[in-house]
Design a protein around this motif. Structure first.
Motif, PDB file in Angstrom:
ATOM      1  N   THR A 216       3.886   5.935  -4.119  1.00  0.00           N
ATOM      2  CA  THR A 216       5.148   6.488  -4.635  1.00  0.00           C
ATOM      3  C   THR A 216       5.094   6.627  -6.154  1.00  0.00           C
ATOM      4  OG1 THR A 216       6.192   4.330  -4.958  1.00  0.00           O
ATOM      5  CG2 THR A 216       6.416   5.323  -2.776  1.00  0.00           C
ATOM      6  N   LYS A 217       6.073   7.396  -6.678  1.00  0.00           N
ATOM      7  CA  LYS A 217       6.051   7.692  -8.110  1.00  0.00           C
ATOM      8  C   LYS A 217       6.293   6.443  -8.952  1.00  0.00           C
ATOM      9  CE  LYS A 217       7.674  11.175 -11.335  1.00  0.00           C
ATOM     10  NZ  LYS A 217       8.928  10.823 -12.022  1.00  0.00           N
ATOM     11  N   THR A 218       7.302   5.668  -8.586  1.00  0.00           N
ATOM     12  CA  THR A 218       7.611   4.493  -9.418  1.00  0.00           C
ATOM     13  C   THR A 218       6.810   3.267  -8.992  1.00  0.00           C
ATOM     14  OG1 THR A 218       9.378   3.719  -7.980  1.00  0.00           O
ATOM     15  CG2 THR A 218      10.001   5.252  -9.751  1.00  0.00           C
ATOM     16  N   GLY A 219       6.340   3.260  -7.744  1.00  0.00           N
ATOM     17  CA  GLY A 219       5.637   2.071  -7.253  1.00  0.00           C
ATOM     18  C   GLY A 219       6.576   0.905  -7.022  1.00  0.00           C
ATOM     19  N   ARG A 220       7.866   1.165  -7.041  1.00  0.00           N
ATOM     20  CA  ARG A 220       8.859   0.095  -6.920  1.00  0.00           C
ATOM     21  C   ARG A 220       9.886   0.467  -5.853  1.00  0.00           C
ATOM     22  NH1 ARG A 220       5.333  -1.917  -9.013  1.00  0.00           N
ATOM     23  NH2 ARG A 220       5.133  -2.831 -11.070  1.00  0.00           N
TER      24      ARG A 220
ATOM     25  N   VAL B 235       2.632 -13.272  -2.194  1.00  0.00           N
ATOM     26  CA  VAL B 235       2.741 -11.954  -1.540  1.00  0.00           C
ATOM     27  C   VAL B 235       2.328 -10.823  -2.480  1.00  0.00           C
ATOM     28  CG1 VAL B 235       4.565 -12.725   0.010  1.00  0.00           C
ATOM     29  CG2 VAL B 235       5.177 -11.674  -2.186  1.00  0.00           C
ATOM     30  N   ALA B 236       1.882 -11.154  -3.688  1.00  0.00           N
ATOM     31  CA  ALA B 236       1.554 -10.127  -4.699  1.00  0.00           C
ATOM     32  C   ALA B 236       2.732  -9.170  -4.875  1.00  0.00           C
ATOM     33  CB  ALA B 236       0.277  -9.377  -4.342  1.00  0.00           C
ATOM     34  N   LEU B 237       3.900  -9.739  -5.084  1.00  0.00           N
ATOM     35  CA  LEU B 237       5.121  -8.943  -5.248  1.00  0.00           C
ATOM     36  C   LEU B 237       4.938  -7.899  -6.354  1.00  0.00           C
ATOM     37  CD1 LEU B 237       8.214  -8.650  -4.595  1.00  0.00           C
ATOM     38  CD2 LEU B 237       8.603 -10.215  -6.514  1.00  0.00           C
ATOM     39  N   PRO B 238       5.146  -6.620  -6.051  1.00  0.00           N
ATOM     40  CA  PRO B 238       4.980  -5.610  -7.101  1.00  0.00           C
ATOM     41  C   PRO B 238       6.139  -5.624  -8.108  1.00  0.00           C
ATOM     42  CG  PRO B 238       4.753  -4.633  -4.898  1.00  0.00           C
ATOM     43  CD  PRO B 238       5.335  -6.009  -4.723  1.00  0.00           C
ATOM     44  N   GLU B 239       7.324  -6.015  -7.691  1.00  0.00           N
ATOM     45  CA  GLU B 239       8.496  -5.972  -8.566  1.00  0.00           C
ATOM     46  C   GLU B 239       8.317  -6.942  -9.727  1.00  0.00           C
ATOM     47  OE1 GLU B 239      10.741  -3.704  -7.681  1.00  0.00           O
ATOM     48  OE2 GLU B 239       9.574  -3.337  -5.869  1.00  0.00           O
TER      49      GLU B 239
ATOM     50  N   ARG C 285       0.836  -1.213   0.000  1.00  0.00           N
ATOM     51  CA  ARG C 285       0.000   0.000   0.000  1.00  0.00           C
ATOM     52  C   ARG C 285       0.872   1.265   0.000  1.00  0.00           C
ATOM     53  NH1 ARG C 285      -5.540  -0.746   1.597  1.00  0.00           N
ATOM     54  NH2 ARG C 285      -5.992  -2.938   2.017  1.00  0.00           N
ATOM     55  N   ALA C 286       1.975   1.204   0.723  1.00  0.00           N
ATOM     56  CA  ALA C 286       2.863   2.382   0.769  1.00  0.00           C
ATOM     57  C   ALA C 286       3.455   2.649  -0.617  1.00  0.00           C
ATOM     58  CB  ALA C 286       3.974   2.154   1.794  1.00  0.00           C
ATOM     59  N   LEU C 287       3.827   1.582  -1.327  1.00  0.00           N
ATOM     60  CA  LEU C 287       4.409   1.753  -2.661  1.00  0.00           C
ATOM     61  C   LEU C 287       3.407   2.335  -3.655  1.00  0.00           C
ATOM     62  CD1 LEU C 287       6.661  -1.411  -3.209  1.00  0.00           C
ATOM     63  CD2 LEU C 287       7.400   0.961  -3.007  1.00  0.00           C
TER      64      LEU C 287
ATOM     65  N   ASN D 191      -0.295   3.546 -18.329  1.00  0.00           N
ATOM     66  CA  ASN D 191      -1.709   3.162 -18.427  1.00  0.00           C
ATOM     67  C   ASN D 191      -2.102   2.546 -17.091  1.00  0.00           C
ATOM     68  OD1 ASN D 191      -2.840   2.825 -21.622  1.00  0.00           O
ATOM     69  ND2 ASN D 191      -0.659   3.191 -21.322  1.00  0.00           N
ATOM     70  N   GLU D 192      -2.995   3.213 -16.376  1.00  0.00           N
ATOM     71  CA  GLU D 192      -3.351   2.735 -15.041  1.00  0.00           C
ATOM     72  C   GLU D 192      -4.149   1.438 -15.111  1.00  0.00           C
ATOM     73  OE1 GLU D 192      -3.599   5.777 -16.080  1.00  0.00           O
ATOM     74  OE2 GLU D 192      -2.397   7.017 -14.708  1.00  0.00           O
ATOM     75  N   SER D 193      -3.846   0.560 -14.174  1.00  0.00           N
ATOM     76  CA  SER D 193      -4.512  -0.752 -14.103  1.00  0.00           C
ATOM     77  C   SER D 193      -5.402  -0.797 -12.864  1.00  0.00           C
ATOM     78  CB  SER D 193      -3.445  -1.850 -14.021  1.00  0.00           C
ATOM     79  OG  SER D 193      -3.979  -3.036 -13.488  1.00  0.00           O
ATOM     80  N   VAL D 194      -6.343  -1.729 -12.851  1.00  0.00           N
ATOM     81  CA  VAL D 194      -7.179  -1.958 -11.669  1.00  0.00           C
ATOM     82  C   VAL D 194      -6.285  -2.312 -10.486  1.00  0.00           C
ATOM     83  CG1 VAL D 194      -7.520  -4.423 -12.178  1.00  0.00           C
ATOM     84  CG2 VAL D 194      -9.197  -3.218 -10.769  1.00  0.00           C
ATOM     85  N   ASP D 195      -5.162  -2.938 -10.755  1.00  0.00           N
ATOM     86  CA  ASP D 195      -4.206  -3.295  -9.717  1.00  0.00           C
ATOM     87  C   ASP D 195      -3.186  -2.164  -9.614  1.00  0.00           C
ATOM     88  OD1 ASP D 195      -2.138  -4.232  -8.190  1.00  0.00           O
ATOM     89  OD2 ASP D 195      -1.791  -6.067  -9.355  1.00  0.00           O
ATOM     90  N   PRO D 196      -3.247  -1.386  -8.521  1.00  0.00           N
ATOM     91  CA  PRO D 196      -2.360  -0.218  -8.432  1.00  0.00           C
ATOM     92  C   PRO D 196      -0.875  -0.578  -8.411  1.00  0.00           C
ATOM     93  CG  PRO D 196      -4.051  -0.179  -6.719  1.00  0.00           C
ATOM     94  CD  PRO D 196      -4.093  -1.532  -7.343  1.00  0.00           C
ATOM     95  N   SER D 197      -0.560  -1.842  -8.160  1.00  0.00           N
ATOM     96  CA  SER D 197       0.850  -2.252  -8.189  1.00  0.00           C
ATOM     97  C   SER D 197       1.363  -2.442  -9.604  1.00  0.00           C
ATOM     98  CB  SER D 197       1.031  -3.585  -7.445  1.00  0.00           C
ATOM     99  OG  SER D 197       0.825  -3.403  -6.072  1.00  0.00           O
ATOM    100  N   ARG D 198       0.466  -2.662 -10.527  1.00  0.00           N
ATOM    101  CA  ARG D 198       0.895  -2.880 -11.909  1.00  0.00           C
ATOM    102  C   ARG D 198       1.281  -1.547 -12.519  1.00  0.00           C
ATOM    103  NH1 ARG D 198       0.988  -7.579 -14.958  1.00  0.00           N
ATOM    104  NH2 ARG D 198      -0.621  -6.954 -16.449  1.00  0.00           N
ATOM    105  N   ARG D 199       2.424  -1.507 -13.166  1.00  0.00           N
ATOM    106  CA  ARG D 199       2.850  -0.274 -13.849  1.00  0.00           C
ATOM    107  C   ARG D 199       3.035  -0.614 -15.313  1.00  0.00           C
ATOM    108  NH1 ARG D 199       3.607   4.044  -9.965  1.00  0.00           N
ATOM    109  NH2 ARG D 199       2.357   3.175  -8.267  1.00  0.00           N
ATOM    110  N   LEU D 200       1.989  -0.304 -16.067  1.00  0.00           N
ATOM    111  CA  LEU D 200       1.960  -0.667 -17.480  1.00  0.00           C
ATOM    112  C   LEU D 200       2.188   0.564 -18.341  1.00  0.00           C
ATOM    113  CD1 LEU D 200      -1.267  -2.847 -17.257  1.00  0.00           C
ATOM    114  CD2 LEU D 200       1.089  -3.679 -17.331  1.00  0.00           C
ATOM    115  N   HIS D 201       2.899   0.356 -19.428  1.00  0.00           N
ATOM    116  CA  HIS D 201       3.216   1.484 -20.299  1.00  0.00           C
ATOM    117  C   HIS D 201       3.054   1.125 -21.766  1.00  0.00           C
ATOM    118  CE1 HIS D 201       5.325   2.189 -16.526  1.00  0.00           C
ATOM    119  NE2 HIS D 201       5.159   3.481 -16.778  1.00  0.00           N
TER     120      HIS D 201
END
Lengths: 351, 387
Positions: free
Chosen positions: A35-39, A81-85, A30-32, A161-171
């Motif tokens: 953040t700007k990069t989410g990573r 753990v739904a790893l964002p990386e 949630r904290a990530l 491009n924002e995803s339903v999953d805020p951890s996903r960073r799609l471009h």
């Protein structure tokens, strides 16, 4: 015939699980998001130091030279753990793709940098409209028809491009293929992209197993605590059976995923079908875990506050990645419905 | 991990394949729930035994081959692939046999197993009672000790194969003051004993596949007890474990059903595709039968390395029984207006035996512990949900 993992593989899984469960908490996720990069660069360096990032990089380039069977249980834990990386794509898609290229300075250098944690590479496959983690990558592996291009990452060429999953960073990426960036083409390039697709789909399947297990665990915990009518709601059969249904589906998705990993690692002639079966089975288990998990959480399951949605959204997001349902079903259909299909008793492990 | 057979395993496969090619009756046997069919199947058991293929996992001195679980799975694959007859003595060889080897005395093993192996003695199970179905611990049939005999009174029901079988096994209450799973004893009872009445119960196909057994002062010698007096529950759980586990429902059967379903679909594709759900169900049949196979091999490999079978015998039972129903329902759907026809009806060409299988599939989610009970077991024992 030995359908088991080695003790080393199981021990590695255990230590990676312990590490991830401690480091990648739902609070840190949630904290990530904010953040700007989410990573987290710090977490990535830790993954490098554990040897995870370079697991499938050849030993000559400083990696561990391991294969999909070695990594599949770890990909499962990344899902848990739904790893964002972007570890799973890095290990299962990028490194094997680069490693499969003929020896060259470019290939060796990037593999070395990857394993050492000095560079990251994101991958854009034509089956995925967008590129995961293009924003933290130093280079992009991109597909143009049958050609494999390695392109230097440029911020101005990508758009989030924002995803339903805020951890996903799609471009989305704007680029034009140039002969200088082309590493492979023709039948060789085509085969590389097909292999990349199979490895990507295996990664989704393995993560889905972990996601499903996590959603079961969260739901069991919640329904054991939440009381109505003077008892935990988890004691009601209607609630139990929702979770038992997920457990059954998950139990029967595991072996297809592990078989797919083995088939890829051993270049089995039907590896593609095995991967498609695995991906369909595992994503369906995860989707059912999301559906039933939200249901047994009651109204809490429909909130942003309860952790359930972190895992449900990843499951929904990954379902369409690396070949959608139609693609994978079509591959299964071609195998099953052809003349003299290798189906029926005695054909499961046909060489 | 090595998902390929060894040369020995491949040679074993060819050996059984060749034997079956030369021995499986060309003309399908009649149903073993008819008197004539029962006799045919009994004879087939003797033929199997003569070739030492009756129960390959049994030790060599008992007519088996001491096969491990992988060889067992290979045997089953070849057995179903060859379209071999159903096993009339499955309650004996798959359920009671392994339990006897674990809990029986040397004398019992010597007396019972050889005749079981040849089909000379066919076994029926006698678990359920009118008021003890899913709740098996509610058993009330009594076995009172009288010197070196037990005197049995009461009633059993849904006793599979009891109409034509020679022997039965089940649990009886030896301690009249006991409750639930205490005070029960596992006893073997000959079905020709004085005081026994067997009332056949026709199943959905009209044939008496099971029966009620009434016990009226039936005297059985104490040496027919399996395990200790009062330890029946423990012994029975071992049997139920085998039943839900690998032996009774090995994957080959479902793989062959899936293969035949693909065949049926392809033969009728034009009409079948008018309903787009059919193709989906056909593909799913293959995937699920494949998943069941892969998972079973995984479990077998784990067990052969010393692992134990746990609540997965419950996930197992749910998975195969529901897969079987879905596959047969899909076949009925493909057959359309002809699906209702009995195999001997004049217009029934091409419908095969799907109707029989469809009817039988209705029982799979009920016997050996209903799927609702299995879901409770999964939720409580595997997932740890509150009781």
């Amino acid at each position: 015939m030995d359908f088991t993992f080695t003790e080393d593989q199981l021990l590695f899984q255990e230590s990676v699980r312990d590490f991830l469960v401690n480091e990648v908490t739902t609070e840190s996720i949630r904290a990530l998001w904010e953040t700007k990069t989410g990573r987290s660069d710090e977490l990535w360096q830790q993954l490098v130091e554990m040897g995870l990032v370079g697991m499938t990089v050849p030993e000559a380039q400083g990696g561990l030279g391991m294969n999909a069977v070695d990594f599949v249980l770890l990909a499962q834990e990344c899902g848990y753990v739904a790893l964002p990386e972007n570890l799973v794509e890095t290990v299962l898609v990028v490194a094997p793709l680069l490693a499969a290229l003929p020896e060259s300075d470019v290939r060796n250098e990037w593999l070395q940098k990857m394993a050492a944690g000095e560079a990251r590479i994101a991958v854009g496959h034509s089956r995925n409209p967008l590129v995961s983690d293009a924003h933290t990558a130093d280079a992009w592996l991109l597909q143009h028809n049958d050609e494999v291009h390695l392109v230097k990452a440029r911020k101005k060429n990508m758009r989030r491009n924002e995803s339903v999953d805020p951890s996903r960073r799609l471009h989305s990426i704007e680029w034009a293929p140039k002969p200088a960036t082309c590493l492979a083409k023709g039948p060789a390039g085509k085969a590389l992209w097909m292999q990349a697709l199979n490895y990507g789909a295996l990664g989704v399947a393995a993560q889905s197993l972990g996601l499903a297990q996590r959603m079961i665990d969260l739901s069991v915990k919640y329904t054991s605590e939440r009381q109505q009518f003077g008892k935990p709601i988890g004691s009601f059969q209607a609630v139990k059976h929702h979770m038992a249904n997920v457990a059954v589906q998950l139990e029967y998705a595991k072996a297809p995923v592990y078989r797919a990993a083995w088939s890829l690692a051993n270049n089995h002639r039907h590896a593609g079908v095995h991967v498609s079966h695995a991906k369909i089975a595992a994503t369906e288990a995860a989707l059912l875990a999301a559906r039933n998990g939200i249901q047994v959480h009651g109204a809490m399951g429909y909130t942003w506050e309860v952790d359930m949605h972190i895992f449900a959204k990843r499951a929904w997001a990954l379902d369409g990645a690396w070949g959608d349902r139609a693609f994978h079903k079509t591959r299964v259909a071609k195998f099953v419905l052809k003349d003299n299909a290798l189906i029926g008793a005695s054909n499961t492990f046909v060489a | 991990m090595e998902l390929a057979y060894t040369e020995e395993q491949q040679a074993f496969r060819l050996q059984i394949r060749n034997w079956l090619k030369n021995h499986v009756p060309k003309k399908p046997l009649k149903s073993f729930d008819t008197e004539a069919g029962f006799a045919q199947h009994r004879k087939w058991e003797a033929t199997l035994n003569k070739g030492r293929w009756g129960m390959v996992t049994w030790p060599e001195e008992l007519g088996g081959r001491g096969c491990d679980l992988i060889e067992w799975l290979i045997f089953e694959e070849e057995y179903y692939r060859a379209g071999s007859p159903a096993r009339v003595n499955q309650n004996g060889i798959f359920l009671l046999g392994p339990t006897l080897m674990e809990y029986g005395t040397e004398e019992q093993k010597k007396r019972i197993l050889p005749k079981m192996a040849t089909g000379e003695e066919v076994w029926a199970q006698a678990w359920s009672e009118p008021n003890a179905g899913s709740d098996m611990a509610a058993i009330r049939a009594r076995a009172d000790r009288d010197g070196d005999h037990y005197v049995i009174n009461g009633q059993k029901t849904w006793s599979t194969r009891a109409v034509y079988a020679d022997w039965s096994f089940g649990m009886f209450r030896t301690d009249p003051n006991s409750e639930r799973h205490h005070g029960l004893t596992f006893i073997l009872v000959p079905l020709n004993a004085e005081g026994i009445t067997v009332r056949p119960i026709p199943q959905l196909d009209g044939l008496p596949g099971f029966a009620e057994i009434f016990f009226d002062n039936v005297r059985v010698p104490v040496e027919n007890r399996l395990g200790d007096e009062g330890a029946g529950w423990k012994v029975a759980m071992a049997t139920a474990g085998f039943e839900r586990g690998l032996m009774l429902r090995s994957p080959a059967r479902f793989q062959e059903t899936a293969r035949r379903l693909v065949e049926l679909y392809r033969e009728n594709q034009e009409s079948a595709d008018r309903d787009p759900m059919v193709r989906e169900a056909v593909l799913r049949a293959w995937m699920d039968a494949e998943a069941y196979t892969l998972t079973t091999y995984q479990t077998a490999c784990r067990l052969s390395k010393g692992g134990k079978i746990g609540a997965e015998s419950s996930t197992n039972k749910i998975f195969w029984s529901e897969l079987d129903q879905k596959m047969h329902a899909t076949a009925m759907s493909i057959l359309g207006a002809r699906a209702e026809l009995l195999p001997h009806a004049p217009a029934a060409q091409g419908v095969g035996h799907w109707l029989d299988g469809f009817l039988f599939s209705q029982s799979g989610t009920i016997y050996a512990g209903t799927n609702e009970i299995q879901r409770n077991i999964i939720a409580e024992r595997m997932l740890g949900m509150p009781r």
